[in-house]
Design a protein around this motif. Structure first.
Motif, PDB file in Angstrom:
ATOM      1  N   SER A  57      36.326  52.433  40.593  1.00 35.48           N
ATOM      2  CA  SER A  57      35.251  51.654  41.189  1.00 35.48           C
ATOM      3  C   SER A  57      35.181  50.238  40.619  1.00 35.48           C
ATOM      4  O   SER A  57      34.407  49.424  41.077  1.00 35.48           O
ATOM      5  CB  SER A  57      33.913  52.368  41.011  1.00 35.48           C
ATOM      6  OG  SER A  57      33.571  52.418  39.644  1.00 35.48           O
ATOM      7  N   GLU A  58      35.999  49.927  39.601  1.00 37.36           N
ATOM      8  CA  GLU A  58      36.013  48.597  39.005  1.00 37.36           C
ATOM      9  C   GLU A  58      37.104  47.718  39.593  1.00 37.36           C
ATOM     10  O   GLU A  58      37.356  46.625  39.108  1.00 37.36           O
ATOM     11  CB  GLU A  58      36.203  48.713  37.489  1.00 37.36           C
ATOM     12  CG  GLU A  58      35.034  49.367  36.801  1.00 37.36           C
ATOM     13  CD  GLU A  58      35.269  49.573  35.314  1.00 37.36           C
ATOM     14  OE1 GLU A  58      36.321  49.164  34.794  1.00 37.36           O
ATOM     15  OE2 GLU A  58      34.396  50.164  34.672  1.00 37.36           O
ATOM     16  N   THR A  59      37.755  48.182  40.641  1.00 37.86           N
ATOM     17  CA  THR A  59      38.804  47.426  41.292  1.00 37.86           C
ATOM     18  C   THR A  59      38.646  47.553  42.810  1.00 37.86           C
ATOM     19  O   THR A  59      38.158  48.585  43.284  1.00 37.86           O
ATOM     20  CB  THR A  59      40.205  47.930  40.855  1.00 37.86           C
ATOM     21  OG1 THR A  59      41.202  47.271  41.635  1.00 37.86           O
ATOM     22  CG2 THR A  59      40.353  49.420  41.044  1.00 37.86           C
ATOM     23  N   PRO A  60      39.052  46.556  43.560  1.00 41.41           N
ATOM     24  CA  PRO A  60      38.978  46.658  45.019  1.00 41.41           C
ATOM     25  C   PRO A  60      40.017  47.600  45.630  1.00 41.41           C
ATOM     26  O   PRO A  60      39.980  47.855  46.825  1.00 41.41           O
ATOM     27  CB  PRO A  60      39.235  45.223  45.494  1.00 41.41           C
ATOM     28  CG  PRO A  60      38.962  44.363  44.333  1.00 41.41           C
ATOM     29  CD  PRO A  60      39.323  45.188  43.133  1.00 41.41           C
ATOM     30  N   VAL A  61      40.938  48.132  44.827  1.00 43.12           N
ATOM     31  CA  VAL A  61      41.958  49.029  45.368  1.00 43.12           C
ATOM     32  C   VAL A  61      41.274  50.250  45.977  1.00 43.12           C
ATOM     33  O   VAL A  61      40.431  50.881  45.342  1.00 43.12           O
ATOM     34  CB  VAL A  61      42.971  49.443  44.275  1.00 43.12           C
ATOM     35  CG1 VAL A  61      43.907  50.523  44.776  1.00 43.12           C
ATOM     36  CG2 VAL A  61      43.756  48.228  43.804  1.00 43.12           C
ATOM     37  N   SER A 117      38.855  37.411  35.790  1.00 40.54           N
ATOM     38  CA  SER A 117      37.642  37.914  35.160  1.00 40.54           C
ATOM     39  C   SER A 117      37.035  39.002  36.041  1.00 40.54           C
ATOM     40  O   SER A 117      37.669  40.004  36.293  1.00 40.54           O
ATOM     41  CB  SER A 117      36.661  36.779  34.878  1.00 40.54           C
ATOM     42  OG  SER A 117      35.574  37.238  34.128  1.00 40.54           O
ATOM     43  N   ASP A 118      35.824  38.786  36.574  1.00 43.14           N
ATOM     44  CA  ASP A 118      35.190  39.812  37.402  1.00 43.14           C
ATOM     45  C   ASP A 118      35.279  39.515  38.897  1.00 43.14           C
ATOM     46  O   ASP A 118      34.562  40.104  39.701  1.00 43.14           O
ATOM     47  CB  ASP A 118      33.737  40.030  36.974  1.00 43.14           C
ATOM     48  CG  ASP A 118      32.888  38.776  37.110  1.00 43.14           C
ATOM     49  OD1 ASP A 118      33.458  37.690  37.301  1.00 43.14           O
ATOM     50  OD2 ASP A 118      31.651  38.886  37.019  1.00 43.14           O
ATOM     51  N   VAL A 119      36.144  38.585  39.282  1.00 39.40           N
ATOM     52  CA  VAL A 119      36.406  38.296  40.700  1.00 39.40           C
ATOM     53  C   VAL A 119      37.913  38.341  40.951  1.00 39.40           C
ATOM     54  O   VAL A 119      38.706  38.312  40.017  1.00 39.40           O
ATOM     55  CB  VAL A 119      35.829  36.928  41.155  1.00 39.40           C
ATOM     56  CG1 VAL A 119      34.331  36.887  41.007  1.00 39.40           C
ATOM     57  CG2 VAL A 119      36.476  35.788  40.410  1.00 39.40           C
ATOM     58  N   VAL A 131      40.613  33.317  49.973  1.00 33.30           N
ATOM     59  CA  VAL A 131      39.712  34.465  49.862  1.00 33.30           C
ATOM     60  C   VAL A 131      39.272  34.671  48.421  1.00 33.30           C
ATOM     61  O   VAL A 131      40.010  34.380  47.486  1.00 33.30           O
ATOM     62  CB  VAL A 131      40.375  35.744  50.426  1.00 33.30           C
ATOM     63  CG1 VAL A 131      41.539  36.196  49.574  1.00 33.30           C
ATOM     64  CG2 VAL A 131      39.371  36.867  50.592  1.00 33.30           C
ATOM     65  N   LYS A 132      38.052  35.153  48.293  1.00 33.41           N
ATOM     66  CA  LYS A 132      37.471  35.492  46.993  1.00 33.41           C
ATOM     67  C   LYS A 132      36.771  36.838  47.161  1.00 33.41           C
ATOM     68  O   LYS A 132      36.013  37.035  48.120  1.00 33.41           O
ATOM     69  CB  LYS A 132      36.474  34.415  46.577  1.00 33.41           C
ATOM     70  CG  LYS A 132      35.825  34.640  45.246  1.00 33.41           C
ATOM     71  CD  LYS A 132      34.903  33.458  44.924  1.00 33.41           C
ATOM     72  CE  LYS A 132      34.207  33.629  43.608  1.00 33.41           C
ATOM     73  NZ  LYS A 132      33.331  32.487  43.321  1.00 33.41           N
ATOM     74  N   VAL A 149      33.443  39.866  50.408  1.00 37.88           N
ATOM     75  CA  VAL A 149      34.660  39.161  50.809  1.00 37.88           C
ATOM     76  C   VAL A 149      34.242  37.800  51.346  1.00 37.88           C
ATOM     77  O   VAL A 149      33.488  37.708  52.317  1.00 37.88           O
ATOM     78  CB  VAL A 149      35.425  39.960  51.892  1.00 37.88           C
ATOM     79  CG1 VAL A 149      36.692  39.242  52.296  1.00 37.88           C
ATOM     80  CG2 VAL A 149      35.719  41.369  51.400  1.00 37.88           C
ATOM     81  N   ARG A 150      34.729  36.749  50.697  1.00 37.59           N
ATOM     82  CA  ARG A 150      34.388  35.372  51.094  1.00 37.59           C
ATOM     83  C   ARG A 150      35.659  34.678  51.552  1.00 37.59           C
ATOM     84  O   ARG A 150      36.602  34.488  50.776  1.00 37.59           O
ATOM     85  CB  ARG A 150      33.784  34.621  49.912  1.00 37.59           C
ATOM     86  CG  ARG A 150      33.424  33.187  50.195  1.00 37.59           C
ATOM     87  CD  ARG A 150      32.026  33.085  50.705  1.00 37.59           C
ATOM     88  NE  ARG A 150      31.657  31.689  50.935  1.00 37.59           N
ATOM     89  CZ  ARG A 150      30.867  31.316  51.903  1.00 37.59           C
ATOM     90  NH1 ARG A 150      30.360  32.212  52.722  1.00 37.59           N
ATOM     91  NH2 ARG A 150      30.569  30.062  52.073  1.00 37.59           N
ATOM     92  N   GLY A 151      35.725  34.329  52.829  1.00 37.54           N
ATOM     93  CA  GLY A 151      36.835  33.554  53.360  1.00 37.54           C
ATOM     94  C   GLY A 151      36.384  32.113  53.518  1.00 37.54           C
ATOM     95  O   GLY A 151      35.275  31.853  53.995  1.00 37.54           O
ATOM     96  N   TYR A 152      37.231  31.176  53.090  1.00 38.35           N
ATOM     97  CA  TYR A 152      36.798  29.782  53.123  1.00 38.35           C
ATOM     98  C   TYR A 152      37.982  28.831  53.223  1.00 38.35           C
ATOM     99  O   TYR A 152      39.121  29.188  52.962  1.00 38.35           O
ATOM    100  CB  TYR A 152      35.960  29.441  51.880  1.00 38.35           C
ATOM    101  CG  TYR A 152      36.686  29.630  50.574  1.00 38.35           C
ATOM    102  CD1 TYR A 152      37.301  28.557  49.936  1.00 38.35           C
ATOM    103  CD2 TYR A 152      36.771  30.873  49.967  1.00 38.35           C
ATOM    104  CE1 TYR A 152      37.976  28.723  48.731  1.00 38.35           C
ATOM    105  CE2 TYR A 152      37.435  31.052  48.766  1.00 38.35           C
ATOM    106  CZ  TYR A 152      38.036  29.975  48.155  1.00 38.35           C
ATOM    107  OH  TYR A 152      38.698  30.147  46.972  1.00 38.35           O
ATOM    108  N   ILE A 153      37.652  27.605  53.623  1.00 35.18           N
ATOM    109  CA  ILE A 153      38.628  26.516  53.656  1.00 35.18           C
ATOM    110  C   ILE A 153      38.148  25.484  52.645  1.00 35.18           C
ATOM    111  O   ILE A 153      36.985  25.093  52.662  1.00 35.18           O
ATOM    112  CB  ILE A 153      38.707  25.869  55.058  1.00 35.18           C
ATOM    113  CG1 ILE A 153      39.196  26.901  56.065  1.00 35.18           C
ATOM    114  CG2 ILE A 153      39.611  24.657  55.057  1.00 35.18           C
ATOM    115  CD1 ILE A 153      39.157  26.437  57.500  1.00 35.18           C
ATOM    116  N   GLY A 154      39.014  25.048  51.760  1.00 37.10           N
ATOM    117  CA  GLY A 154      38.610  24.050  50.762  1.00 37.10           C
ATOM    118  C   GLY A 154      37.715  24.663  49.715  1.00 37.10           C
ATOM    119  O   GLY A 154      38.142  25.466  48.908  1.00 37.10           O
TER     120      GLY A 154
END
Length: 155
Positions: A25-29, A104-106, A123-124, A136-141
């Motif tokens: 649960s500590e990983t997005p896998v 770190s945590d991201v 992506v972050k 899930v954060r998708g962004y440009i710049g």
């Protein structure tokens, strides 16, 4: 004495199992239900895996296609707006996130594809709710300019 040893082994096994569940649960896998940020509907199941320290995400199932989407794209839509090797390929089975590394945590540094528009974004990822939700954060710049979704871990 035997029961004490058996109890100790059983307790160690439970602790080890709990540690593995906690680590998972500590990983997005894992498998995630993608919830659309506009409609609030579940749109797909995405399997996130790790290879050599990098995460990638693959769509394994599309969900809740509207009658309009089915009429336009069929029950198994293709990525008509994608470019390159993904152009006109089935969306189910497509890798839509790649190159993401832990910081770190991201998890950041990778890209994510929106198959609907064919656009690729930075992506972050970050976990919350004891690893049961993935932001899930998708962004440009800059990360300030983009959109976010919250995915829910699947059992």
């Amino acid at each position: 004495m035997k029961t004490l040893v058996h109890s100790a082994i059983a307790a160690a096994g439970l602790l080890l199992g709990a540690g593995v569940a906690c680590a998972a649960s500590e990983t997005p896998v894992g498998s995630w239900k993608q919830v659309d940020d506009v409609t609030g509907m579940a749109k797909s199941i995405i399997q996130i895996s790790e290879d050599h320290g990098e995460l990638q995400g693959k769509i394994v199932q599309l969900m809740n296609l509207t009658p309009e989407e089915i009429a336009q794209d069929g029950a198994h839509p293709l990525c008509g707006k994608c470019e390159g090797e993904r152009k006109d390929q089935p969306i189910e089975g497509m890798v839509i996130m790649w190159g993401v590394k832990r910081d770190s945590d991201v998890w950041t540094g990778g890209k994510i594809l929106d198959p609907k528009s064919g656009s690729v974004y930075k992506v972050k990822l970050s976990l919350s709710d004891g690893g049961q939700k993935l932001h899930v954060r998708g962004y440009i710049g800059l990360s300030l300019l983009g959109r976010s979704q919250t995915w829910v871990r699947q059992e």
